[in-house]
Design a protein around this motif. Structure first.
Motif, short mmCIF file in Angstrom:
data_model
loop_
_atom_site.label_atom_id
_atom_site.label_comp_id
_atom_site.label_asym_id
_atom_site.label_seq_id
_atom_site.Cartn_x
_atom_site.Cartn_y
_atom_site.Cartn_z
N GLU A 14 0.85 -1.19 0.00
CA GLU A 14 0.00 0.00 0.00
C GLU A 14 0.89 1.25 0.00
OE1 GLU A 14 -3.29 1.99 -0.47
OE2 GLU A 14 -3.52 -0.12 0.04
N GLN B 17 -4.45 4.06 -4.61
CA GLN B 17 -5.50 3.38 -5.34
C GLN B 17 -6.85 4.09 -5.25
OE1 GLN B 17 -3.24 1.70 -7.10
NE2 GLN B 17 -4.85 0.17 -7.33
N ASP C 236 -14.69 -2.98 -3.60
CA ASP C 236 -13.78 -2.36 -2.63
C ASP C 236 -12.37 -2.25 -3.16
OD1 ASP C 236 -15.87 -2.10 -0.88
OD2 ASP C 236 -15.36 -3.89 0.31
N ASP C 237 -12.05 -3.03 -4.20
CA ASP C 237 -10.69 -3.06 -4.71
C ASP C 237 -10.55 -2.58 -6.14
OD1 ASP C 237 -9.54 -4.18 -2.34
OD2 ASP C 237 -10.39 -6.12 -2.91
N ASP D 220 -6.86 -3.62 -7.39
CA ASP D 220 -6.10 -4.63 -6.66
C ASP D 220 -6.87 -5.93 -6.77
OD1 ASP D 220 -4.06 -2.96 -5.88
OD2 ASP D 220 -4.95 -2.46 -3.95
N ARG E 123 -5.00 -8.89 -3.54
CA ARG E 123 -3.91 -7.92 -3.64
C ARG E 123 -2.59 -8.57 -4.04
NH1 ARG E 123 -3.54 -4.38 1.47
NH2 ARG E 123 -1.54 -3.89 0.50
N ARG F 57 -1.80 -5.78 -8.93
CA ARG F 57 -2.28 -4.40 -9.02
C ARG F 57 -2.17 -3.97 -10.48
NH1 ARG F 57 -0.11 -0.41 -4.76
NH2 ARG F 57 -1.85 -1.38 -3.66
#
Length: 738
Positions: free
Chosen positions: A51, A64, A493-494, A535, A539, A542
């Motif tokens: 991150e 992100q 969410d990603d 992601d 994860r 990416r």
């Protein structure tokens, strides 16, 4: 520096606010620095892609979650990739190209940039260090020390960062000293008798004060090549010294950060050489060299620069928002001498002496987290003077080589003043939990003043001085708004998708070296972009991509002149393309990174462009280049790098390898001079012991020893001049970190 305008007193406003009852809160209410947040949000071991926290929207946010195309490179990434300065930053960010122009930093990002330099001239790719804008980039080629991360923001950033971030900006963020003492250092020795030593130490001084100190020294005793005229080494570094210190004071409810830095560089990395086959001067053969990094010039070529600055930032939490004020002052002295004909004949020699002083003050109010609305607003003031003290152009004292004999020298003296004031605001509103819209505006007013004259020296008894251009004094004011509109949607969410529209402009101004030219116009850019940030697979992957289109007007282009360099505005241009950034962590020990940029560019309207002959048989003339590609816009650039960590007992071995590819591109609007496609390869191996406290690294850069020209420029005489990137370098580094 002259007048400093009322915002210079805005620290008083901050202090007054801090004294009000609204600040009867815990000291921890002050927002942590980006460095604190970044450290707090680093991924735990064995959990995929790291991150990264960035400050692209003037607040700390996950890379992100920001609807802007950004390449963010951490200190660890820089170290394993062998990136030690902005000069080789393209290894990490392929859309960014870096040029050394007689010792000045010049950059291009997605094809936007400039190789122009001179008093008061600023690059359209803005450079910020710890929030301070560096108008003069003569120190931009210095080596790194105590870097936390580098953010490269792509596309115009005119709303939050101002009038000279037309094509984007580079933000360098250094470490903040914290509550725990830390120290690191290294000694690096390599071929060409290169030596570099770094030391950083920081930590608490008291319960409320922390401080750090960073120092760097480098030299390169042996040159990449020699001057075949006199046998002296060229492309050397005699001294490269940088010192930087930061003090953070948090008394009660607020925070102050003071930073000071100083640097000195001296070497011959600005050496120009004649392009093979380019000479058209009667009796002068086309240059050939016994080694591809050699030169053959009668003039000693060198560059010296020294300078530094101080800044003070005050921050306080008002509850609903954080108020901050950043005041900064910088001064640089730059001396550069080079042979402008690139031959062993005494035709044209240029000696630049330039002094730059700048003052800036930014007062900013940033909303604190919570609620659907977030915003930032501020006022920015900038005042600078760039002076030629002086610039001397020397011609041959032989009448057979100098058509203007007995005139042998032109001495340019003068300055350009810049005073800029702008106000800005940007807000993001969450329409739903997943859908957000952003709008921003900035209005800038900039005034430019010039005073410049050119005198000539005659090769007659007493060397009389005569006026060539009497003192020219002129003033021009430029006013323009910049806008940003964006929408972003969290698919999951990603996964986030976004679309944006941004405008930016680069200020117009005057040319101190040719004051009779009058003012050149501002550049204007409208950028349309869509992108996604994802992601994936827990994860482990990416993938960030962006598609963009630029409508580019009044691009500021250099025109070679017998004395100095002129400027012209290309009326209309367009650039479009795509960026791709991919990171894959298939297993905990392996990380693979790949980045690429794909560009198409075209001048749509440019009737008065500088054009030189394909055979270098004529001097530069003006003509129409509509349909040609813009300079420094290769169709494809990409890099691929892998880092593999191997446990060795209680220690570890870190292996890294990288490949950079660039397709061919042109150096000038006439599309005559082309740099061919090239590939460069880097590799390193680092052995870490005692939980990483000590390490040894063996490395090699440009292992294929590829000759790459970072700059080729036509001259009025017909010859063309090359600036070269580094050859194969390798060495060993010993370091500690605790």
């Amino acid at each position: 520096m002259r007048k400093f305008f009322a915002p210079g007193a805005s620290l008083v406003v901050v202090a007054t606010l801090l004294a009000s009852p609204a600040f009867g809160q815990e000291a921890s209410a002050v927002q942590p620095s980006s460095g604190d947040e970044a450290a707090a949000r680093q991924r735990p071991e064995n959990q995929g892609v790291q991150e990264i926290v960035v400050t692209a929207q003037r607040r700390s946010e996950s890379l992100q979650r920001v609807p802007i195309a950004i390449s963010a490179v951490t200190a660890d990434n820089l170290a394993v990739s062998g990136v030690t300065s902005l000069a080789n930053m393209q290894v990490a960010v392929p859309s960014l190209s870096v040029q050394n122009v007689a010792g000045y930093l010049a950059t291009h990002l997605r094809g936007i940039g400039s190789i122009a330099n001179g008093p008061g001239f600023e690059n359209p790719i803005a450079l910020y260090v710890d929030g301070v804008y560096y108008a003069n980039q003569s120190f931009g080629l210095a080596g790194f020390n105590n870097i936390q991360r580098i953010e490269v923001l792509k596309g115009p950033q005119g709303t939050l960062f101002g009038r000279n971030a037309t094509g984007g900006l580079i933000q360098i963020i250094t470490k903040d000293p914290g509550p725990v003492f830390e120290a690191n250092g290294s000694v690096d020795y390599g071929n060409y008798d290169r030596l570099e030593a770094k030391l950083y130490a920081g930590g608490p001084v008291s319960d409320t004060v922390s401080a750090d100190f960073a120092v760097r020294y480098a030299r390169q005793g042996k040159g990449w090549g020699v001057n075949e005229y006199d046998g002296k080494d060229v492309f050397t570094v005699a001294d490269d010294i940088g010192v930087r210190s930061k003090v953070v004071w948090e008394p009660g409810q607020f925070k102050f950060t003071a930073i000071g830095d100083y640097g000195y560089r001296n070497g011959t990395m600005n050496a120009l050489r004649g392009t093979t086959g380019s000479f058209t001067i009667p009796g002068v053969p086309a240059p050939t060299y016994s080694d591809k990094w050699n030169v053959n010039t009668n003039a000693d070529q060198f560059v010296k620069s020294r300078g530094g600055g101080v800044s003070l930032k005050g921050e306080a939490d008002l509850g609903f928002a954080t108020v901050s004020d950043l005041v900064a002052w910088r001064e640089t002295h730059f001396d550069s001498q080079f042979d402008y004909d690139g031959s062993p004949l005494p035709l044209i020699q240029v000696y630049i002496q330039q002094k730059d002083v700048q003052f800036s003050n930014e007062l900013q109010l940033t909303s604190n987290s919570g609620g659907p609305l977030s915003w930032v607003a501020g006022i920015y003031y900038f005042n600078a003077r760039g002076s030629a003290v002086p610039i001397t152009v020397t011609n041959a004292s032989d009448p057979l080589l100098n058509p203007n004999y007995p005139l042998t020298s032109a001495i340019i003296s003068g300055y350009q003043d810049t005073e800029s004031l702008s106000g800005f605001a940007q807000a993001t509103y969450k329409l739903t939990d997943r859908l957000s819209v952003t709008g921003g505006v900035r209005y800038s007013r900039e005034k430019r003043n010039i005073s410049s004259q050119i005198n000539g020296v005659l090769d007659l008894p007493g060397n009389p001085v005569i006026p060539l251009v009497p003192t020219v004094e002129a003033s021009r004011t430029f006013k323009r708004p910049s806008f940003r509109a964006a929408v972003n949607y969290d698919v999951t969410d990603d996964i986030m998708v976004y679309a944006s529209f941004n405008t930016g402009f680069k200020s117009g101004g005057f040319n101190v070296t040719i004051p009779t030219d009058g003012a050149y116009l501002p550049e204007k850019l409208a950028a349309y972009e869509i992108g996604e940030k994802a992601d994936l697979f827990g994860r482990r992957v990416r993938l960030n991509t962006a598609l963009f289109y630029y409508d580019y007007k009044d691009f500021q282009v250099q025109i070679p002149r017998p004395v100095g360099t002129g400027f012209a505005n290309a009326a209309k241009s367009e650039i479009y393309g795509a960026d791709i950034d991919l990171t894959v962590v298939p297993v905990d020990a392996l990380e693979i990174k790949a980045s690429g940029t794909f560009l198409k560019s075209k001048f749509k309207d440019f009737p008065n462009a500088p054009i030189s002959s394909a055979t270098a048989g004529t001097t530069v003339v003006l003509g129409d280049v509509a349909g040609n590609r813009l300079p420094y816009t290769p169709d494809v650039t990409f890099n691929v790098a892998a880092t593999y960590t191997v446990p060795v007992g209680d220690n570890e071995l870190v292996l890294n390898g990288g490949w950079l590819h660039s397709s061919s591109f042109f150096f000038e609007p006439d599309n005559v001079i082309r740099e061919g496609a090239y590939d460069q390869f880097n590799a390193s191996a680092t052995f870490r012991i005692d939980d990483g406290r000590y390490y040894i690294t063996v490395y090699g850069n440009n292992l294929s020893n590829e000759l790459v020209r970072s700059l080729v420029q036509s001259t009025p005489l017909g010859p063309r001049m090359d600036v070269l990137q580094s050859p194969r370098t390798y060495g060993v580094r010993l370091g500690f970190d605790f």
